[in-house]
Motif scaffolding. Sequence first.
Motif, mmCIF file in Angstrom:
data_model
loop_
_atom_site.group_PDB
_atom_site.id
_atom_site.type_symbol
_atom_site.label_atom_id
_atom_site.label_comp_id
_atom_site.label_asym_id
_atom_site.label_seq_id
_atom_site.Cartn_x
_atom_site.Cartn_y
_atom_site.Cartn_z
ATOM 1 N N LYS A 32 0.876 -1.175 0.000
ATOM 2 C CA LYS A 32 0.000 0.000 0.000
ATOM 3 C C LYS A 32 0.908 1.217 0.000
ATOM 4 C CE LYS A 32 -4.075 1.875 2.112
ATOM 5 N NZ LYS A 32 -5.217 1.620 2.944
ATOM 6 N N SER A 34 2.252 4.905 0.491
ATOM 7 C CA SER A 34 2.039 5.974 1.466
ATOM 8 C C SER A 34 1.617 7.253 0.730
ATOM 9 C CB SER A 34 3.335 6.238 2.234
ATOM 10 O OG SER A 34 4.295 6.834 1.366
ATOM 11 N N ALA A 35 1.200 8.255 1.496
ATOM 12 C CA ALA A 35 0.801 9.534 0.903
ATOM 13 C C ALA A 35 1.959 10.160 0.127
ATOM 14 C CB ALA A 35 0.306 10.487 1.990
ATOM 15 N N ARG A 38 2.476 8.206 -3.095
ATOM 16 C CA ARG A 38 1.405 8.514 -4.061
ATOM 17 C C ARG A 38 1.612 9.888 -4.684
ATOM 18 N NH1 ARG A 38 -1.869 6.929 0.223
ATOM 19 N NH2 ARG A 38 -2.831 8.993 0.231
ATOM 20 N N LEU A 51 -5.140 8.974 -5.254
ATOM 21 C CA LEU A 51 -5.833 8.900 -3.972
ATOM 22 C C LEU A 51 -5.518 7.615 -3.217
ATOM 23 C CD1 LEU A 51 -9.096 10.238 -5.524
ATOM 24 C CD2 LEU A 51 -7.709 11.459 -3.865
ATOM 25 N N SER A 52 -5.305 6.527 -3.946
ATOM 26 C CA SER A 52 -4.926 5.259 -3.325
ATOM 27 C C SER A 52 -4.180 4.427 -4.352
ATOM 28 C CB SER A 52 -6.163 4.494 -2.828
ATOM 29 O OG SER A 52 -6.940 4.045 -3.929
ATOM 30 N N ALA A 53 -3.269 3.598 -3.861
ATOM 31 C CA ALA A 53 -2.527 2.674 -4.728
ATOM 32 C C ALA A 53 -2.113 1.488 -3.861
ATOM 33 C CB ALA A 53 -1.304 3.347 -5.335
ATOM 34 N N GLU A 54 -2.520 0.302 -4.300
ATOM 35 C CA GLU A 54 -2.150 -0.908 -3.571
ATOM 36 C C GLU A 54 -1.964 -2.055 -4.549
ATOM 37 O OE1 GLU A 54 -6.426 -2.390 -1.927
ATOM 38 O OE2 GLU A 54 -5.559 -0.625 -0.940
ATOM 39 N N ALA A 75 -5.843 1.126 -8.002
ATOM 40 C CA ALA A 75 -5.586 2.522 -7.632
ATOM 41 C C ALA A 75 -6.795 3.380 -7.970
ATOM 42 C CB ALA A 75 -4.360 3.047 -8.368
ATOM 43 N N THR A 76 -6.867 4.518 -7.295
ATOM 44 C CA THR A 76 -7.825 5.565 -7.629
ATOM 45 C C THR A 76 -6.986 6.792 -7.942
ATOM 46 O OG1 THR A 76 -9.439 4.640 -6.091
ATOM 47 C CG2 THR A 76 -9.811 6.902 -6.839
ATOM 48 N N GLU A 89 -12.307 11.218 -10.899
ATOM 49 C CA GLU A 89 -11.538 10.132 -10.322
ATOM 50 C C GLU A 89 -11.709 8.908 -11.206
ATOM 51 O OE1 GLU A 89 -12.645 9.487 -6.254
ATOM 52 O OE2 GLU A 89 -12.061 11.506 -5.666
ATOM 53 N N GLU A 91 -10.902 4.733 -11.524
ATOM 54 C CA GLU A 91 -10.533 3.505 -10.821
ATOM 55 C C GLU A 91 -9.713 2.641 -11.775
ATOM 56 O OE1 GLU A 91 -11.217 2.773 -7.607
ATOM 57 O OE2 GLU A 91 -12.252 4.696 -7.392
#
Length: 189
Positions: A32, A34-35, A38, A51-54, A75-76, A89, A91
Amino acid sequence: MSRPTTGSEPDPWRAPVIVAQIPDTGLHRQLKASAAERQAMAEVAGLREILSAEADFDVVPRSGGRVQVTGTVRATVGQTCVVTLDPIESEIEEEVDLMFAPEAEARRLADLIEEGQDDEAPPEVADPPEAIVGGIIDLGRLATDALFLAIDPYPRKEGAVFEAEVTAPDPEDHPFAALKALQDNKKDR
C-alpha cells in the motif's frame, strides 16, 4: 515495461524483494503506497493526484533462476476530464503476470526472441523476461509501471461528449469571393 520518466528521478514507490530469500513455496506481498509515495507517483505520471494505490503479488521461484510475479494493482487516480476540464476520479485495476530472469538470461532470451529464434525460450514466456537486477525484484516499481500503463491518457467524465460547434458557411465567404466580386463589377460596366 517502460514508464514516463526522465531517467533522473528515483522510483517513487519501492518494495524490493531479495530473490535469494524467496522460499521454494514462494511468498505473498500486499503493498500500500504511502501519501508521500502517491504524491511522487502523481508528479512522475503528470496526474492531479493518486488517492490510493495498492498491490497484491505472489512471487514464485521457477526453474533456471527465474521468478514469476502475478497479482493485481488497484488505484484511484485524480485526473481532469479532457472534455469538460472538471476534476474526475478514475478507478484502475490491472492484472500483472511477469517472468523475471537473471540479467544475462533475460538479455539472451530477448535477443533470441528479437531474432525470431525463440525455440529455446520456455513455452510459458511469450515476451522476453524482465531482468533481475542486483538480485532484487522491486515490487513497488512493478506496481508503479502497471499503474502508469493502465492510466487513461484521455479521461472523460461520465456522459461528457465533445461536440464541435457547427456553423453553416456563408456563401459569400469562400476563397474565390473576391474574384467573383471583381467579375461582377466588370459585368456591371
